[in-house]
Design a protein around this motif. Structure first.
Motif, PDB file in Angstrom:
ATOM      1  N   ASP A 373     -10.494   2.351  -3.004  1.00 33.25           N
ATOM      2  CA  ASP A 373      -9.093   2.659  -3.346  1.00 33.25           C
ATOM      3  C   ASP A 373      -8.177   1.450  -3.159  1.00 33.25           C
ATOM      4  N   ILE A 374      -8.632   0.281  -3.568  1.00 36.59           N
ATOM      5  CA  ILE A 374      -7.837  -0.939  -3.391  1.00 36.59           C
ATOM      6  C   ILE A 374      -6.680  -0.934  -4.388  1.00 36.59           C
ATOM      7  N   GLU A 375      -5.476  -1.174  -3.886  1.00 37.78           N
ATOM      8  CA  GLU A 375      -4.293  -1.207  -4.744  1.00 37.78           C
ATOM      9  C   GLU A 375      -3.279  -2.188  -4.171  1.00 37.78           C
ATOM     10  N   LEU A 376      -2.348  -2.609  -5.007  1.00 40.69           N
ATOM     11  CA  LEU A 376      -1.273  -3.481  -4.532  1.00 40.69           C
ATOM     12  C   LEU A 376      -0.378  -2.727  -3.569  1.00 40.69           C
ATOM     13  N   ALA A 377       0.066  -3.423  -2.535  1.00 41.79           N
ATOM     14  CA  ALA A 377       0.979  -2.818  -1.567  1.00 41.79           C
ATOM     15  C   ALA A 377       2.430  -3.119  -1.895  1.00 41.79           C
ATOM     16  N   VAL A 378       2.658  -3.874  -2.972  1.00 39.68           N
ATOM     17  CA  VAL A 378       4.010  -4.222  -3.432  1.00 39.68           C
ATOM     18  C   VAL A 378       4.020  -4.076  -4.947  1.00 39.68           C
ATOM     19  N   PRO A 379       5.190  -3.968  -5.569  1.00 35.78           N
ATOM     20  CA  PRO A 379       5.223  -3.960  -7.039  1.00 35.78           C
ATOM     21  C   PRO A 379       4.654  -5.268  -7.591  1.00 35.78           C
ATOM     22  N   GLU A 380       3.874  -5.185  -8.652  1.00 38.84           N
ATOM     23  CA  GLU A 380       3.279  -6.395  -9.214  1.00 38.84           C
ATOM     24  C   GLU A 380       4.347  -7.398  -9.636  1.00 38.84           C
TER      25      GLU A 380
END
Length: 408
Positions: A373-380
């Motif tokens: 479930d790897i995802e950005l922790a900030v808006p791209e």
């Protein structure tokens, strides 16, 4: 009006590292464009894949500044430094061949395969350190420490020296954008002094199993390099190997986050990771711009004839996104087969490419096994890149994830 008759296009660093923005700016009607680099240096920018591949291997384009026209000399800060100009990247045959014969022993298949357990141990340790937290900043926790530890261990750079070493590497890669000539001179003096001391210590020890010791033993049998050439080329191997891998890890992970369907394929079949690494390198080349090729004679590239003394610049992002060679070039597709140009081509093909590939294979196989479930922790949109047109380096990559319940 031909490209030669038109006014040059002044490019920014951000445009030169973004293939979509770059090709929008210069157009795709021609594979060669008259430009000004962000520091004002004029040149012919090659954006076509076939044209770039030919230019990179054309002996009529030299890397030595002796072939540069007088109007270009003021832009050649790296050549003006006595240390940097002695590396093989700024030299042509036969000097380049002489240098490469010795230093290439650092990247033989046998040496590299012996490194695999070390790369795996370092990767495991780094992920052990972040797995329970559920979030991390990738550049500082994973992307920099992995190749930095691998290459510095391999070359015997002491742990206490690595932070300063890393700082001066950053100075060099910011050339012409975030680095001025005084800073570059300070970096050259630092590397010249530091590597001189490191080499002197290895000569005293005499029995080390690190790569500098191996190169010195090679010098005993066949002294092909002067002392300053030895220092300059060890610098090239150290910094080039780290910079390529850092950018590949960060850019590659961002590509996986952007493309969950491809990531799912890799989780289901880890044997696909090596070809996924090649697509990561294609879609976001760690080294964006290969500058400083100077025409020795008149050279036809695409629809332009480059005259003696003129400057030729190769855009790796544009060449790797040439739609004539890579259908839907902006699409991340791990099934592509055509080789990219991210490690250059010809006699200046990156010696550290096999090491970067090994690190990428081990890192991404392990990461996908241990983190879900790897995802950005900030808006791209908030992500920022280093102000450089030579390398494409994310400043930070904050992510969130969960630990895998079962490991492969």
């Amino acid at each position: 009006m031909s490209e030669r008759d038109g006014a040059p296009i002044a490019l920014t660093a951000a445009e030169m590292t973004d293939p979509v923005a770059l090709l929008d700016r210069v157009g795709t009607d021609s594979p060669v464009h008259k430009v000004l680099l962000p520091d004002g240096m004029p040149g012919w920018l090659v954006t076509g894949y076939k044209e770039a591949r030919r230019a990179l291997s054309d002996p009529r384009l030299g890397r030595s500044d002796e072939h540069a026209g007088p109007d270009l000399k003021k832009y050649l800060a790296l050549y003006n430094d006595e240390f940097f100009r002695h590396s093989m990247v700024f030299n042509d045959r036969p000097r380049h061949t002489r240098m490469k014969q010795l230093v290439s022993q650092a990247f033989t298949p046998r040496y590299l395969e012996n490194l695999r357990p070390k790369v795996q141990r370092i990767t495991d340790g780094l992920i052990d350190g972040i797995v329970a937290a559920g979030e991390t900043e990738v550049i500082e926790s994973l992307a920099v420490p992995l190749p930095n530890s691998v290459i510095c261990d391999w070359f015997g750079v002491p742990m206490n020296d690595r932070e300063e070493f890393r700082y001066y590497c950053g100075v060099v890669t910011g050339l012409a954008v975030s680095t001025d000539e005084n800073e570059l001179g300070a970096a050259g003096k630092y590397f010249d002094r530091y590597l001189g001391e490191l080499i002197a210590n290895r000569r005293v020890d005499g029995d080390g199993d690190d790569m500098i010791s191996a190169i010195l033993h090679g010098q005993e049998d066949n002294a092909t390099l002067s002392d300053i050439e030895l220092r300059a080329n060890i610098f090239l191997m150290l910094t080039g190997s780290v910079e390529t891998a850092v950018n590949m890890i960060a850019g590659g992970l961002l590509a996986l986050i952007r493309n969950p369907e491809q990531t799912a394929r890799l989780r289901a079949d880890p044997s696909l990771v090596p070809q996924a690494v090649e697509e990561m390198l294609r879609i976001d080349p760690p080294v964006a711009t290969v500058a400083y090729h100077f025409a020795k004679d008149s050279v036809a590239i695409g629809d332009v004839v480059v005259e003696p003394g003129e400057h030729v610049v190769i855009s790796m992002p544009a060449a790797n996104h040439d739609a004539r060679e890579f259908p839907e070039p902006g699409r991340f597709d791990i099934d592509r087969q055509k080789p990219h140009l991210s490690f250059s081509h010809g006699i200046h093909f990156c010696l550290g490419a096999p090491l970067a590939r090994l690190e990428g294979e081990v890192f991404f196989t392990t990461l996908l096994d241990r983190l879900q479930d790897i995802e950005l922790a900030v808006p791209e949109s908030s992500l920022e890149w280093k102000p450089s047109y030579y390398v494409h380096r994310l400043m930070a990559l904050p992510i969130r994830y969960t630990a895998s319940t079962a490991r492969g």
